[in-house]
Design an enzyme around this catalytic site. Structure first.
Site, mmCIF file in Angstrom:
data_model
loop_
_atom_site.group_PDB
_atom_site.id
_atom_site.type_symbol
_atom_site.label_atom_id
_atom_site.label_comp_id
_atom_site.label_asym_id
_atom_site.label_seq_id
_atom_site.Cartn_x
_atom_site.Cartn_y
_atom_site.Cartn_z
ATOM 1 N N ASP A 94 3.340 9.413 -0.720
ATOM 2 C CA ASP A 94 2.171 8.654 -0.272
ATOM 3 C C ASP A 94 1.930 7.528 -1.260
ATOM 4 O OD1 ASP A 94 -0.074 8.127 1.292
ATOM 5 O OD2 ASP A 94 -0.711 10.214 1.324
ATOM 6 N N HIS A 98 0.821 -1.228 0.000
ATOM 7 C CA HIS A 98 0.000 0.000 0.000
ATOM 8 C C HIS A 98 0.844 1.262 0.000
ATOM 9 C CE1 HIS A 98 -4.065 -1.777 0.748
ATOM 10 N NE2 HIS A 98 -3.297 -2.816 0.998
#
Ligand code: GDG
Length: 498
Positions: A386, A174
């Site tokens: 991110d 992720h």
């Protein structure tokens, strides 16, 4: 589980945390929903398909048998089963706070100076990954597909093979995968890469992450052969074959769009804006984390207020920070620094009837969160790096078309998909972000509508169900040429005109 997609009987999802946090309060066990991007993304998937979710319930105090019973009670109507992995205090310290959060999290976000490479952390990591593998082996049935999630569990696939399990395994990262030069700082760089190569399918958020990973693999495996160029490619390495793909994670668009139009959310959003009359409101929503660039964002907002005095009284920044990992000293220091900056900037600019930054340090309930998405004209999402950033996508799904603007860091994974609609910025450049704020505030309704239209289309089309289907199909598809190559963001010379 959908046989058409995977040919498997069940989906077995494995992540460090379960979607429920178990706590003991005055001899009573309590359950609260987990927070964070992984839980937000996977909960609707398991609700939809059923299956098993294996993970740590967040407590070190309960016995495994009583935990299993408690979790069974808590998920009676959820459509899926939770199976706990029990961790003790030493695991929590050295595996969770240690290897996961002091080594992998900062390193994989390119913040190597935040890393603490304490030798005992690696032993804890492999020990806990083996614990997870043992619980999986106890619960797996023939034909199951085991889908392991995120940076806490990168060596589970290898442990499963060592335990003799033959089931098909997939792994999704992720968070970003760092460039070669940064990855090579990791003292356990080679065993970790070798362990990852034991999965049958590895998924990354973006092409950039996959490229970084391949460069690292090339270094340890000169015999590496790569076939294909699209979303999913095949690697042949050390006599094994595995697949590696790019699967930008999405959200449950329909649910966000629908709930964002509920009477309750509309009423709350109206109420929020009534307190800020005549203002364009900027919104930041982040877990407390140094990767999210919150302090840089405050500095950019200060820069905008200094350079563009016409923004005074006309704009307010609402920054929501959700408490996270606060026991770690670095996170506590970040909180202190954020609060110092808010105080300093508000002290510098506040005038009668106008406070520039509204700072909220708590978790919002879902209705409140959606009301903020709906009420605020401009989302200011500027992480230093991110994996994806789901807040950006949720904002697009909820915000009314024609009124809102998304300012997004080019280092968020979401930039690749959202580049045509968002104002992309380098979050390290205080001046560039300030100029984007200025531009967003002055943007006319026509441009806003056109940009938001594109954003919504992408978020709707590549939603969470697309993501799951794409990953599971990539695990079994015979022909990989049908997977289209995903978008990639390459920084370019677009100057922001004032
Ligand atoms: C990791 C990766 C990747 C936030 N505040 C509240 C709240 N949230 C929810 C949001 C969103 C989630 O938390 C945050 O997701 P992000 O993607 O922004 O960030 P991470 O937690 O760091 O997630 C990230 C993600 O995994 C998925 O792959 O995108 O890059 O770091 O869903 O809605 N929810 C509620 N109240 C809040 O105050 N209820």
């Amino acid at each position: 589980m959908n046989d058409m997609t995977t040919g498997s009987k069940r989906l077995v999802v494995v992540s460090n945390r379960l979607p429920i946090v178990v706590k003991q309060l005055d001899d009573q066990w309590t359950f609260t929903p987990g927070s964070g991007g992984l839980v937000s993304a996977l909960a609707p998937v398991l609700r939809n398909r059923g299956g098993i979710w294996i993970g740590w319930p967040g407590t070190v105090d309960a016995e495994p048998e009583s935990l299993t019973e408690l979790l069974h009670e808590a998920t009676r109507h959820s459509g899926y089963t939770l199976k706990p992995v029990t961790l003790d205090n030493r695991d929590k310290e050295d595996f969770y706070y240690g290897f996961a959060n002091e080594v992998i999290w900062p390193l994989f976000h390119d913040l190597q100076s935040h890393c603490n490479f304490a030798p005992r952390y690696w032993d804890a990591y492999t020990r806990v990954n083996r614990k997870f593998a043992e619980v999986i082996t106890e619960n797996v049935e023939s034909g199951d597909f085991i889908w392991v999630h995120d940076y806490h569990l990168m060596t589970v696939g290898q442990e499963l093979r060592a335990l003799g399990l033959r089931a098909r395994t997939g792994f999704f990262l992720h968070i970003p995968f760092p460039p070669l030069d940064i990855y090579m700082k990791l003292p356990w760089r080679f065993p970790l890469l070798r362990a990852l190569l034991e999965y049958d399918l590895i998924g990354f958020q973006t092409l950039r992450d996959r490229r970084n990973f391949l460069q690292c693999v090339r270094l340890i495996a000169p015999d590496l052969a790569v076939t294909g160029k699209g979303q999913v490619i095949t690697l042949r390495v050390g006599g094994r074959e595995l697949r590696v793909g790019t699967f930008p994670i999405g959200i449950d668009f329909k649910e966000f769009a629908r709930d964002g139009k509920s009477d309750e959310v509309i009423r709350k959003a109206k109420h929020l804006h009534e307190d800020l009359p005549g203002r364009q409101v900027l919104l930041g929503v982040d877990r407390l984390d140094y990767t999210k660039g919150i302090c840089h964002r405050f500095e950019a907002f200060r820069n905008a207020l200094q350079r563009f005095p016409e923004l005074h009284h006309r704009t307010t920044l609402i920054q929501v920070v959700v408490p996270s990992r606060e026991d770690i000293p670095k996170y506590h220091a970040l909180k202190m620094e954020m609060e110092r900056l808010v105080g300093e900037i508000n002290g510098q600019f506040t005038q009668s009837g106008w406070v520039p930054i509204h700072y909220i340090f708590r978790s919002l309930n879902r209705t409140e969160l959606l009301a903020y998405y709906r009420a605020c004209e401009i989302a200011l999402i500027t992480p230093l790096k991110d994996g994806m950033n789901l807040v950006a996508k949720e904002f697009c799904a909820v915000s009314p078309e024609g009124e809102s603007v998304l300012i997004l860091s080019e280092f968020a994974g979401a930039a690749a998909q959202l580049q045509k609609g968002a104002l992309l910025v380098n979050p390290y450049s205080v001046e560039e972000v300030a100029e984007a704020i200025h531009r967003a505030i002055h943007m006319g309704p026509g441009e806003r509508r056109a940009r938001m239209h594109k954003l919504k289309r992408f978020v709707r089309e590549y939603d969470i169900f697309w993501w799951v289907d794409a990953f599971l199909k990539a695990a079994i598809a015979k022909d990989l040429s049908n997977f289209p190559a995903p978008e990639e963001y390459v920084p370019h010379m677009e100057t922001i005109s004032l």
